[in-house]
Design an enzyme around this catalytic site. Structure first.
Site, PDB file in Angstrom:
ATOM      1  CE1 TYR A 192      -3.050  -2.416   0.287  1.00 41.93           C
ATOM      2  CE2 TYR A 192      -3.387  -3.003   2.714  1.00 41.93           C
ATOM      3  CZ  TYR A 192      -3.356  -2.910   1.485  1.00 41.93           C
ATOM      4  OH  TYR A 192      -5.060  -4.053   0.904  1.00 41.93           O
TER       5      TYR A 192
HETATM    6  C1  LIG Z   1      -8.614  -2.956  -5.335  1.00 41.74           C
HETATM    7  C2  LIG Z   1      -6.748  -2.901  -4.719  1.00 41.74           C
HETATM    8  C3  LIG Z   1      -7.067  -4.484  -3.764  1.00 41.74           C
HETATM    9  C4  LIG Z   1      -5.469  -4.765  -3.425  1.00 41.74           C
HETATM   10  N1  LIG Z   1      -5.990  -5.907  -2.468  1.00 41.74           N
HETATM   11  C5  LIG Z   1      -4.461  -6.548  -1.778  1.00 41.74           C
HETATM   12  C6  LIG Z   1      -4.947  -7.434  -1.363  1.00 41.74           C
HETATM   13  O1  LIG Z   1      -5.672  -7.945  -1.074  1.00 41.74           O
HETATM   14  N2  LIG Z   1      -3.437  -8.095  -0.720  1.00 41.74           N
HETATM   15  C7  LIG Z   1      -2.254  -7.561  -1.029  1.00 41.74           C
HETATM   16  O2  LIG Z   1      -0.953  -8.834  -0.088  1.00 41.74           O
HETATM   17  N3  LIG Z   1      -2.009  -6.404  -1.413  1.00 41.74           N
HETATM   18  C8  LIG Z   1      -3.667  -5.837  -2.135  1.00 41.74           C
HETATM   19  N4  LIG Z   1      -3.603  -4.971  -2.660  1.00 41.74           N
HETATM   20  C9  LIG Z   1      -2.170  -4.809  -2.758  1.00 41.74           C
HETATM   21  C10 LIG Z   1      -1.208  -4.438  -4.353  1.00 41.74           C
HETATM   22  O3  LIG Z   1      -0.451  -6.086  -3.391  1.00 41.74           O
HETATM   23  C11 LIG Z   1       0.283  -4.099  -4.576  1.00 41.74           C
HETATM   24  O4  LIG Z   1      -0.970  -2.703  -5.302  1.00 41.74           O
HETATM   25  C12 LIG Z   1       0.456  -4.289  -5.823  1.00 41.74           C
HETATM   26  O5  LIG Z   1       1.859  -3.302  -6.103  1.00 41.74           O
HETATM   27  C13 LIG Z   1       0.082  -4.828  -6.999  1.00 41.74           C
HETATM   28  O6  LIG Z   1       1.205  -5.067  -8.082  1.00 41.74           O
HETATM   29  P1  LIG Z   1       0.807  -4.918 -10.049  1.00 41.74           P
HETATM   30  O7  LIG Z   1       1.494  -5.434 -10.456  1.00 41.74           O
HETATM   31  O8  LIG Z   1      -0.211  -4.657 -10.168  1.00 41.74           O
HETATM   32  O9  LIG Z   1       1.244  -3.180  -9.263  1.00 41.74           O
HETATM   33  P2  LIG Z   1       1.891  -2.312 -10.226  1.00 41.74           P
HETATM   34  O10 LIG Z   1       2.185  -0.765  -9.931  1.00 41.74           O
HETATM   35  O11 LIG Z   1       2.340  -2.469 -11.573  1.00 41.74           O
HETATM   36  O12 LIG Z   1       4.029  -2.472  -9.892  1.00 41.74           O
HETATM   37  C14 LIG Z   1       4.035  -2.816  -8.154  1.00 41.74           C
HETATM   38  C15 LIG Z   1       5.358  -2.277  -8.278  1.00 41.74           C
HETATM   39  O13 LIG Z   1       5.470  -3.276  -8.602  1.00 41.74           O
HETATM   40  C16 LIG Z   1       7.252  -3.453  -9.671  1.00 41.74           C
HETATM   41  N5  LIG Z   1       6.482  -4.099 -10.640  1.00 41.74           N
HETATM   42  C17 LIG Z   1       5.499  -5.035 -11.202  1.00 41.74           C
HETATM   43  N6  LIG Z   1       6.199  -5.939 -11.815  1.00 41.74           N
HETATM   44  C18 LIG Z   1       7.366  -5.860 -11.439  1.00 41.74           C
HETATM   45  C19 LIG Z   1       7.811  -7.527 -11.798  1.00 41.74           C
HETATM   46  N7  LIG Z   1       7.758  -7.889 -13.168  1.00 41.74           N
HETATM   47  N8  LIG Z   1       8.971  -7.383 -10.726  1.00 41.74           N
HETATM   48  C20 LIG Z   1       9.391  -6.565 -10.718  1.00 41.74           C
HETATM   49  N9  LIG Z   1       8.920  -5.013  -9.842  1.00 41.74           N
HETATM   50  C21 LIG Z   1       7.573  -5.146 -10.691  1.00 41.74           C
HETATM   51  C22 LIG Z   1       6.879  -1.695 -10.516  1.00 41.74           C
HETATM   52  O14 LIG Z   1       7.643  -1.117 -10.771  1.00 41.74           O
HETATM   53  C23 LIG Z   1       6.145  -0.908  -8.862  1.00 41.74           C
HETATM   54  O15 LIG Z   1       7.422  -0.482  -8.180  1.00 41.74           O
HETATM   55  C24 LIG Z   1      -4.653  -4.295  -3.410  1.00 41.74           C
HETATM   56  C25 LIG Z   1      -4.527  -2.936  -4.511  1.00 41.74           C
HETATM   57  C26 LIG Z   1      -5.622  -2.687  -4.711  1.00 41.74           C
HETATM   58  C27 LIG Z   1      -5.388  -1.266  -5.939  1.00 41.74           C
END
Ligand SMILES: Cc1cc2nc3c(=O)[nH]c(=O)nc-3n(C[C@H](O)[C@H](O)[C@H](O)COP(=O)(O)OP(=O)(O)OC[C@H]3O[C@@H](n4cnc5c(N)ncnc54)[C@H](O)[C@@H]3O)c2cc1C
Length: 419
Positions: A361
Site C-alpha cells: 500500500y
Molecule cells: C483494489 C486493490 C486491492 C488490493 N488487494 C490486495 C490484497 O488483497 N492483498 C495484498 O497483499 N495487496 C493488495 N493490494 C495491493 C497490491 O498488492 C499492490 O498494489 C501491488 O503493488 C500490485 O502489484 P501490480 O504488479 O499489480 O502493481 P504495479 O503498480 O504494476 O507494480 C507495483 C510495483 O512493483 C513493480 N513491479 C511490477 N511488476 C514487476 C515485476 N515483474 N518485477 C519487478 N517489479 C515489478 C512496479 O515497478 C511497482 O514499483 C491491493 C491493491 C488494490 C489497488
C-alpha cells in the site's frame, strides 16, 4: 501486460532478446540519457507441477505478467484442493504483488505468497537472467517482500501451492452502529481475530451506509474460502456472482477508480474512545472504507527477518484506510486530505517507533527518495523503517551489491549505500 520502468541516466548500449520458457522478452538499452527499458511480460504460461501429489506437494510456475485471478483460475482448473496464498483482489499483477509480500484469505494458515515462493527468474540491472541458484540467497530474500521496482524485473515465480478444502463457507454479517451499542461487537472482535483457529479469516469492513440525514456505519464480517470466495470478495455482486472464468479477463471488478490508501498495524485493541472518534471521522465522507485484516496463526510463527516483510508476531490486525473517487470528482485533494486527517487521528491507537506500514500500500506521504546537493539520498530511513523495520538495512546492503548504479529506482525504491 506491459510494464515500463524509468531508468534514466544509465549508460551502456546493448540490445538483447531473451527467450525464457518459450516466451520472448525484449530488453533494450541505448546510450542516450533518455534511456528507457520496456519488457513484455507474458501472461501465457502456468505450469502446475504436481510431482509428489500424494504427499500434497504441488507447485506452480507462473509468469509475472499474469494477474492473481488468472493464477487462481488456472490452479482451480487443475485441482479443487489446492490454492495459492496471495491477495484477495483478482486483478493484481503477480509481478509487483508478490515482491511486496501479498496477503490474502489463506495468510493465517499459510502466510503470504512471498513466504511460499520456492524460486524466481529475474532480469538484473546488467540484463542477466538469473534463477534462485544464480542470484544467490541474498537477492532471493530481497525480492520476497522488499517491494517492486528495486532489484530487477521478475519474469516468473515458482510458488508452493497449499491445500484448501473442497467445500468451504463464507458469510457476511452486516451491522449498523445502532445495532452495536457501545461497540460491543467490534470490541469483542478485536480481542480474538489473531487467536482464532487458523482456518478462520474474519475481516471487518467499515463503510458508510445511509443518506446524509441518517448516516451510519455498516460492519460486514466475512469468512473467506477459495475460488468462489475470490469472486465473492472481489466486489462483484454477491447475489448473482459471475462465472469464475471472469477471472481470466484480468479486469478490475470495481472498474477504473482513483484512490488514496494508507495502512496501519494494531498491536492493541482500539479503545472505545478511539473507535468513537474514528467513526465520527468516517461519517464525514460518503465513500470511505476501512478494512481490518486479522493476523496471528502462521503470521506469528514466521520470524520478522525471514523475509523483508516484518509485520509478524504481536500484530492483532492490519488496518487499511481507503477513499476512492472517479474522474469526475471535483475535489480529489479534499479526499486525500480527509484520509490524512483520519490517519493522523489514529496515531495513538496503532504501532509506533516505527509506525509500521505495508509496502504494497505504497504511501508517498511516508517519505520519498530525495537527493541533497551531494547527490546523497536522504530521509530514506523514515519510510524504510516503516515498511521493513530492521530488514531495511539488509535490503540496502543487497541493493548496493546487485544494483550499485541505482538502475531500478522510483520514489520509494531501495537506494544503494552510495546514494
Ligand atoms: C483494489 C486493490 C486491492 C488490493 N488487494 C490486495 C490484497 O488483497 N492483498 C495484498 O497483499 N495487496 C493488495 N493490494 C495491493 C497490491 O498488492 C499492490 O498494489 C501491488 O503493488 C500490485 O502489484 P501490480 O504488479 O499489480 O502493481 P504495479 O503498480 O504494476 O507494480 C507495483 C510495483 O512493483 C513493480 N513491479 C511490477 N511488476 C514487476 C515485476 N515483474 N518485477 C519487478 N517489479 C515489478 C512496479 O515497478 C511497482 O514499483 C491491493 C491493491 C488494490 C489497488
Amino acid at each position: 501486460m506491459y510494464r515500463s520502468l524509468d531508468a534514466r541516466g544509465v549508460s551502456g548500449c546493448a540490445l538483447r532478446v531473451l527467450a525464457v520458457d518459450g516466451s520472448i522478452m525484449g530488453l533494450f538499452r541505448k546510450a542516450s540519457s533518455d534511456l528507457s527499458l520496456l519488457i513484455y511480460l507474458t501472461r501465457r504460461f502456468f505450469y502446475i507441477l504436481a510431482y509428489g501429489y500424494r504427499r500434497n506437494i504441488c507447485n506452480v510456475i507462473t509468469s509475472s505478467g499474469a494477474t492473481i485471478g488468472e493464477l487462481y483460475y488456472r490452479i482451480a482448473e487443475k485441482s479443487k484442493i489446492h490454492g495459492c496464498p496471495a491477495g484477495v483482489y483478482p486483478s493484481l499483477g503477480i509481478g509487483g504483488h508478490i515482491t511486496g509480500g501479498a496477503y490474502g484469505s489463506l495468510m493465517r494458515k499459510f502466510g503470504l505468497a512471498a513466504d511460499n515462493v520456492l524460486d524466481a527468474k529475474i532480469v538484473d540491472s546488467n540484463g542477466k537472467l538469473l534463477d534462485r541458484a544464480a542470484m544467490g540467497e541474498d537477492l532471493f530474500w530481497a525480492i520476497r517482500g522488499g517491494g517492486g521496482g528495486s532489484f530487477g524485473i521478475i519474469l516468473s515465480w515458482k510458488i508452493k501451492l497449499v491445500p484448501v478444502p473442497e467445500t468451504l463457507t463464507v458469510f457476511t454479517v452486516s451491522k449498523t452502529l445502532d445495532q452495536d451499542v457501545g461497540f460491543k461487537i467490534l470490541s469483542k472482535w478485536q480481542q480474538v481475530p489473531n487467536k482464532l483457529v487458523e482456518d478462520l479469516f474474519l475481516r471487518v469492513f467499515l463503510s458508510v451506509a445511509g443518506n446524509n440525514g441518517t448516516k451510519t456505519v455498516t460492519m460486514s464480517y466475512i469468512e473467506m474460502s477459495w475460488i468462489e470466495s475470490i469472486i465473492y470478495n472481489s466486489g462483484y455482486p454477491t447475489s448473482r456472482p459471475p462465472p469464475t472464468d471472469v477471472l481470466l479477463q484480468a479486469k478490475s471488478p470495481i472498474g477504473e477508480v482513483y484512490f488514496k490508501a494508507k495502512s496501519d498495524f494494531a498491536k492493541e485493541p482500539i479503545t472505545i474512545l478511539g473507535l468513537k472518534g474514528m467513526f465520527k471521522k468516517l461519517l464525514e465522507e460518503d465513500a470511505a472504507l476501512v478494512i481490518w485484516t486479522p493476523y496471528g496463526g502462521m503470521m506469528d510463527k514466521i520470524p520478522e527477518s525471514e523475509t523483508p516483510f516484518p509485520h509478524r508476531k504481536g500484530t492483532i490486525f492490519m488496518i487499511q484506510y481507503y477513499r476512492n473517487w472517479t474522474e469526475s470528482e471535483k475535489r480529489p485533494n479534499r479526499r486525500i486530505q480527509w484520509i490524512r486527517e483520519l490517519y493522523s487521528y489514529m496515531t495513538p491507537y496503532v504501532s509506533s517507533n516505527p509506525r509500521q506500514a505495508y509496502v504494497n500500500y505504497r504511501d508517498l506521504d511516508l517519505g520519498q527518495n530525495k537527493f541533497n546537493s551531494k547527490g546523497n539520498c536522504i530521509e530514506v530511513q523514515v519510510w524504510g523503517a516503516k515498511y521493513y523495520k530492521d530488514n531495511f538495512k539488509r535490503l540496502v546492503r543487497i541493493k548496493s551489491k546487485v544494483d550499485p548504479e541505482n538502475f531500478f529506482r522510483h520514489e520509494q525504491s531501495i537506494p544503494p549505500l552510495s546514494y
